[in-house]
Design an enzyme around this catalytic site. Structure first.
Site, PDB file in Angstrom:
ATOM      1  N   ASP A  24       9.195  -4.765 -13.175  1.00  0.00           N
ATOM      2  CA  ASP A  24       8.530  -4.117 -12.718  1.00  0.00           C
ATOM      3  C   ASP A  24       8.800  -2.773 -13.364  1.00  0.00           C
ATOM      4  O   ASP A  24       9.766  -2.524 -12.431  1.00  0.00           O
ATOM      5  CB  ASP A  24       8.660  -4.485 -11.032  1.00  0.00           C
ATOM      6  CG  ASP A  24       8.034  -3.798  -9.823  1.00  0.00           C
ATOM      7  OD1 ASP A  24       7.469  -3.113 -11.073  1.00  0.00           O
ATOM      8  OD2 ASP A  24       7.971  -4.047  -9.231  1.00  0.00           O
TER       9      ASP A  24
ATOM     10  N   SER B 196       6.199  -5.050  -1.326  1.00  0.00           N
ATOM     11  CA  SER B 196       5.989  -3.358  -2.074  1.00  0.00           C
ATOM     12  C   SER B 196       5.920  -2.961  -1.355  1.00  0.00           C
ATOM     13  O   SER B 196       7.317  -2.620  -0.349  1.00  0.00           O
ATOM     14  CB  SER B 196       4.341  -3.252  -2.319  1.00  0.00           C
ATOM     15  OG  SER B 196       4.875  -2.118  -3.548  1.00  0.00           O
ATOM     16  N   TRP B 197       5.430  -1.579  -0.307  1.00  0.00           N
ATOM     17  CA  TRP B 197       5.564  -1.105   0.426  1.00  0.00           C
ATOM     18  C   TRP B 197       5.884  -1.396   1.592  1.00  0.00           C
ATOM     19  O   TRP B 197       6.591  -0.686   2.447  1.00  0.00           O
ATOM     20  CB  TRP B 197       4.042   0.036   0.367  1.00  0.00           C
ATOM     21  CG  TRP B 197       4.092   0.327   2.099  1.00  0.00           C
ATOM     22  CD1 TRP B 197       3.569  -0.093   2.929  1.00  0.00           C
ATOM     23  CD2 TRP B 197       4.982   1.429   2.978  1.00  0.00           C
ATOM     24  NE1 TRP B 197       3.458   0.503   4.502  1.00  0.00           N
ATOM     25  CE2 TRP B 197       4.541   1.530   4.460  1.00  0.00           C
ATOM     26  CE3 TRP B 197       5.329   2.587   2.235  1.00  0.00           C
ATOM     27  CZ2 TRP B 197       4.582   2.231   4.933  1.00  0.00           C
ATOM     28  CZ3 TRP B 197       6.263   3.363   3.173  1.00  0.00           C
ATOM     29  CH2 TRP B 197       5.951   3.739   4.648  1.00  0.00           C
TER      30      TRP B 197
ATOM     31  N   HIS C 264       5.310  -6.739 -10.774  1.00  0.00           N
ATOM     32  CA  HIS C 264       5.524  -5.688  -9.246  1.00  0.00           C
ATOM     33  C   HIS C 264       4.625  -7.523  -8.251  1.00  0.00           C
ATOM     34  O   HIS C 264       4.028  -7.465  -8.094  1.00  0.00           O
ATOM     35  CB  HIS C 264       4.278  -5.384  -8.836  1.00  0.00           C
ATOM     36  CG  HIS C 264       4.497  -3.947  -7.675  1.00  0.00           C
ATOM     37  ND1 HIS C 264       5.928  -3.529  -7.590  1.00  0.00           N
ATOM     38  CD2 HIS C 264       3.786  -4.467  -6.901  1.00  0.00           C
ATOM     39  CE1 HIS C 264       5.337  -2.681  -6.098  1.00  0.00           C
ATOM     40  NE2 HIS C 264       4.681  -3.013  -5.829  1.00  0.00           N
TER      41      HIS C 264
ATOM     42  N   GLY D 230       0.651  -1.042   0.160  1.00  0.00           N
ATOM     43  CA  GLY D 230       0.485  -0.329  -0.386  1.00  0.00           C
ATOM     44  C   GLY D 230       1.254   1.294   0.313  1.00  0.00           C
ATOM     45  O   GLY D 230       1.687   1.710  -1.048  1.00  0.00           O
TER      46      GLY D 230
END
Length: 325
Positions: free
Chosen positions: A272, A117-118, A300, A44
């Site tokens: 990505d 990711s985040w 990703h 996120g």
């Protein structure tokens, strides 16, 4: 097996909430409480644990897998759009302390920290703040959320998707001198909630395009639920517009050598375009005890990247000094 015939590792064996400043944090766990603890940090910001697919990844006879919805999203309360007065306090530093609150609540001394990711940015920031609590780190779709990365994902990648980016930038209603991401953050946190709703829809449309190079993703709405869309867009733009609330533009990269001695695995898809492979490559160059895995045919994330993440956790758990159940 549980009473309903579902494998125990497919559902949380325990879950609950723990109090934090201005929040109730939701946590859940699965697997073996006597096993090697593994923390999962979702992406996120604001994606939440979702349907909990991460719970099925690790061997339930060997690992104790813990997930938590980061403050403001998922089952943690209040949801960010219902608590705008405390939005300024939703920072990386607050999330790091939230992780510690959950760790202490569950009585865990050390754990393997994973993130996607985040979640990889948060994992690294947490490890730098509390290295003594980290047995090892396994990350996928690696980010550090610095200014360069944010400017790329909100502006630079428009060179690949110029039509979609033009609509995204035009819909931002940016003021003179205001970055696109800053305009979206301002509007989604503003008093006009209908304007915020329209901004979140434009943000969702752009996110779906720039992530579309992933082999398992098709362009289209990321969220069909309007509240989930607002939660995600509001938190992402809030963090990205503020350089993830890190002290310097390259804070994680400039300090990554402090994690030497802690095993780290950096797994990233070559395709990505949202977060090019330069980020994990730079981290690997300065982190002596890290390993870099580039998955040539994924973006990703993807199934090969997930398999590499699982193998990394197994490798860390088999290392010296880690208690086996």
């Amino acid at each position: 097996m549980s009473e309903n015939g579902v494998r125990d590792q497919e559902i949380p064996f325990a879950s609950g909430w723990v109090a934090a400043p201005n929040a109730q944090l939701y946590w859940e766990s699965s697997g073996k409480p006597e096993g090697v603890p593994v923390l999962y940090l979702h992406g996120g910001p604001g994606s939440s644990l979702g349907k909990g697919g991460y719970r099925k990844r690790h061997d339930a006879a060997k690992f104790w897998t813990i997930g938590m919805d980061q403050r403001g999203c998922g089952n943690s309360t209040p949801t960010v759009q219902d608590d705008l007065e405390h939005l300024a306090g939703n920072t990386t530093q607050a999330l790091i302390e939230d992780i510690e609150i959950v760790r202490r609540h569950l009585g865990i001394e050390q754990w393997i920290v994973t993130g996607i990711s985040w979640g990889s940015t948060l994992a690294l920031a947490y490890a730098l703040a509390h290295p003594q609590r980290v047995l090892g780190i396994a990350l996928m779709a690696v980010t550090t959320t610095n200014r360069d990365e944010v400017d790329w994902i909100t502006e630079g990648v428009g060179r690949i998707f110029p039509e979609a980016w033009h609509e995204f930038a035009d819909a931002s209603a940016a003021r003179p001198g205001e970055r696109v991401v800053e305009a979206y953050a301002r509007r989604m946190a503003g008093p006009d909630r209908e304007d915020a709703r329209m901004a979140a829809l434009s943000w969702d449309t752009w996110e779906a395009w720039h992530i579309s190079f992933s082999t398992y993703w098709q362009p289209g709405p990321m969220f069909t639920d309007e509240r989930l869309r607002m939660t995600f867009a509001l938190l992402v733009s809030h963090y990205w517009a503020n350089d993830a609330f890190l002290a310097g533009d390259e804070e994680i990269l400039s300090r990554i050598h402090e994690l030497d001695g802690i095993p780290g695995h950096l797994i990233h898809g070559r395709r990505d375009v949202s977060g090019p492979a330069i980020t994990p490559w730079k981290l690997h160059q300065k982190w002596a005890t890290s390993k870099l895995t580039i998955v040539e045919d994924e973006g990703h994330g993807g199934p090969t990247s997930v398999a590499a993440l699982l193998a990394a956790v197994e490798e860390i758990s088999d290392g010296p000094g880690i208690h086996q159940p």
